[in-house]
Motif scaffolding. Structure first.
Motif, mmCIF file in Angstrom:
data_model
loop_
_atom_site.group_PDB
_atom_site.id
_atom_site.type_symbol
_atom_site.label_atom_id
_atom_site.label_comp_id
_atom_site.label_asym_id
_atom_site.label_seq_id
_atom_site.Cartn_x
_atom_site.Cartn_y
_atom_site.Cartn_z
ATOM 1 N N GLY A 274 5.142 -2.596 2.677
ATOM 2 C CA GLY A 274 4.432 -3.833 2.298
ATOM 3 C C GLY A 274 4.179 -3.973 0.816
ATOM 4 N N VAL A 275 4.377 -2.880 0.045
ATOM 5 C CA VAL A 275 4.055 -2.960 -1.380
ATOM 6 C C VAL A 275 5.032 -3.892 -2.114
ATOM 7 N N ALA A 277 6.708 -6.307 -0.894
ATOM 8 C CA ALA A 277 6.421 -7.693 -0.495
ATOM 9 C C ALA A 277 5.229 -8.234 -1.274
ATOM 10 N N SER A 278 4.166 -7.411 -1.443
ATOM 11 C CA SER A 278 3.010 -7.948 -2.180
ATOM 12 C C SER A 278 3.305 -8.137 -3.669
ATOM 13 N N LYS A 281 5.567 -11.599 -3.571
ATOM 14 C CA LYS A 281 5.024 -12.830 -2.972
ATOM 15 C C LYS A 281 4.547 -13.848 -4.026
ATOM 16 N N ASN A 325 -2.468 -9.577 -9.941
ATOM 17 C CA ASN A 325 -2.257 -9.237 -8.526
ATOM 18 C C ASN A 325 -3.104 -8.017 -8.120
ATOM 19 N N SER A 327 -3.599 -6.830 -5.220
ATOM 20 C CA SER A 327 -3.162 -6.089 -4.038
ATOM 21 C C SER A 327 -2.175 -4.966 -4.374
ATOM 22 N N ILE A 328 -1.861 -4.773 -5.672
ATOM 23 C CA ILE A 328 -0.987 -3.639 -6.012
ATOM 24 C C ILE A 328 -1.644 -2.732 -7.060
#
Ligand code: ADP
Ligand code: ASP
Ligand code: MG
Length: 403
Positions: A274-275, A277-278, A281, A325, A327-328
């Motif tokens: 999922g990394v 993808a985040s 995105k 971002n 989320s990373i």
């Protein structure tokens, strides 16, 4: 009677003198008793100038107005051509896209031709007239002017050839045809007699600006053979086709390179599902085109480095999006705006082993470091430092016997 579509690019109509010369070419086809439909680009430099004007008004210029603005260049060149054809005794008039209309779908500045109404054109041609149609533009379902991407007059010509069922579609430009690589960058480039759609599509998409990539997709989908030749000298050009007749046995057909690429590396990013993808995105949401992507194999199973390329003009925005971002997690971001992608293209590589090795060896012998690699069935691309592009093209051109 045979019908021919003749498309003239910006340099071919770049001055009054050039427009007069182009009208002589059109006259030759009329004298040979062809029905002729002309498509023209704007005079060279005009569209770029309009782009700059929009930028100096606003860095967030409305896209519908951008299209209304950019489409004006073609109106000028087409009116001048039609006027000159009248002057030399031919019946002619200009047609703006909305007057046919040429209907497009998709977003402003990157729309695509969906349908062309050719009723009026056909009537005019039957009565001996030469219609001169503006390339690059259309209208959408809201009757707003659209444009179909830079260099889009190529696509207009091919789609018109489809709708009027032309016998021939000729793209007149400022070089004698499609060459093994850009003849202005490498003196040993050779004119290609015949090239497959798929090869031309790869070359165009990978930086050979002689044809617009979308136009080649249109040609392939609609099986329109295209001739590319010079409007400056009368010499045979290049045929873009799917017909397998009399192709040469070259393994590599051409070499392309890009300008204005940038490379971003995210160092020490977490290696878990999922990394990636985040990371991508927000870039996709902001219409930033990501090209090559590589992820290193994680040494400790926890962290890895991820490298990807984008267009340099998107670098600032991408940097901002990555920093915002939440989320990373990563250790460091690094950027390089001086990189270029060099690609070798040829259907011959499907059946010939060892091409990758030969490419890498040729680059190594010139001490050119490869930063990123990507491949498809008929192309191999490498990312190199921009300062090495010329040297890389020369060594690959020689290695694959294109000199
Ligand atoms: P036009 O204004 O006629 O549409 P373009 O500038 O779009 O012309 O395309 C022609 C230019 O494409 C040439 O002047 C040449 O420098 C460049 N070019 C890049 N790669 C190639 C190639 N492989 N073969 C021929 N021309 C190429
Ligand atoms: N005038 C437009 C451009 O410069 C379209 C074209 O040349 O085909 O992109
Ligand atoms: Mg062009």
């Amino acid at each position: 009677m045979k019908t021919v579509v003749l498309k003239f690019g910006g340099t071919s109509v770049g001055s009054i003198d050039r427009i007069k010369k182009v009208c002589k070419i059109i006259d030759i086809y009329k004298k040979k008793k062809y029905n002729v439909v002309v498509i023209s680009s704007a005079m060279s430099g005009v569209t770029n100038d309009l782009v700059n004007k929009s930028k100096s008004i606003s860095n967030n210029f409305d896209l519908a107005e951008y299209d209304a603005l950019l489409s004006t260049g073609e109106q000028v060149s087409c009116a001048l051509i039609a006027g000159r054809l009248n002057h030399i005794g031919l019946k002619s008039r200009s047609w703006l896209s909305w007057q046919l209309p040429i209907v497009t779908v998709g977003s402003h500045s990157g729309a695509r031709i969906n349908k062309i109404n050719i009723k009026e054109l056909n009537k005019y041609i039957k009565n001996g007239g030469v219609p001169v149609v503006t390339g690059f533009q259309g209208i959408n379902k809201n009757y707003r002017i659209t444009t179909i991407g830079r260099s889009g007059s190529d696509a207009t010509a091919i789609m018109l050839a489809k709708y009027i069922k032309a016998d021939e579609c000729i793209i007149f430009t400022d070089v004698e045809g499609v060459y093994t690589t850009d003849p202005r960058q490498h003196k040993k480039a050779k004119k290609i007699k015949k090239i497959f759609y798929d090869e031309m599509l790869e070359m165009a998409s990978l930086g050979s600006k002689v044809m617009q990539p979308t136009s080649i997709q249109d040609a392939k989908l609609n099986k329109i053979d295209i001739k590319v030749q010079s409007s400056f000298v009368s010499k045979s050009g290049t045929l873009i086709t799917n017909s397998k007749k009399s192709f040469s046995d070259q393994i590599i057909t051409g070499i392309s390179s890009t300008k204005n690429d940038a490379k971003i590396t995210i160092v020490g990013v977490k290696d878990s599902p999922g990394v990636a993808a985040s990371i991508f995105k927000p870039l996709s949401k902001n219409l930033i085109n990501v090209d090559m992507v590589v992820q290193n194999i994680s040494q400790n199973g926890k962290n890895t480095d991820l490298t990807f390329t984008i267009k340099s003009e998107d670098l600032k925005k991408t940097e901002k999006l990555l920093k915002e971002n939440k989320s990373i997690l990563y250790k460091k971001l690094s950027f390089d705006r001086n990189v270029s992608k060099v690609s070798i293209i040829g259907v011959g590589m499907i059946t010939t082993p060892g091409i990758t090795y030969r490419m890498f060896q040729a680059l190594a012998s010139k001490k050119i470091n490869i930063l990123v690699i990507s491949t498809s069935e008929i192309k191999i691309s490498v990312l190199v430092s921009a300062k090495h592009v010329k040297k890389a093209i020369a060594s690959l051109h020689k290695e694959f016997k294109l000199d």
